[in-house]
Write a protein that holds these residues in place. Structure first.
Motif: not given
Length: 87
Positions: A45-46, A39-40, A48-52
């Motif tokens: 990952v979510n 879960d963590e 990091a994806t949002d930031a990218a």
């Protein structure tokens, strides 16, 4: 740091399970630790994806603004060249 601790706990739980037999409670605890780590990881990952994606959109907007400014400058240069050629 928390992820490392969870990973170590999961590995330790697996080691104890292998040495101590197949106790259902130990297996349940190991599964719970593995699920928490998963879960963590998904959350990380979510994020990091949002930031990218945000960064890419910001960069694209900046590039579009710079391209627009360059086009304006080019048009102005052409107009000035045409004016100079006419005189």
């Amino acid at each position: 740091m928390k992820k490392i601790a969870l990973t170590i706990a999961a590995v330790a739980s697996l080691g104890l399970t292998a040495c101590g037999g197949n106790d259902a409670a130990t297996e349940a605890n190991t599964t719970a630790v593995d699920l928490n780590a998963t879960d963590e990881a998904v959350t990380d990952v979510n994020a990091a994806t949002d930031a990218a994606v945000d960064n890419a959109l910001d960069n694209a907007a900046a590039a579009a603004g710079e391209a627009s400014e360059a086009a304006d400058n080019a048009a102005e240069n052409v107009a000035e060249a045409a004016d100079a050629a006419a005189h």
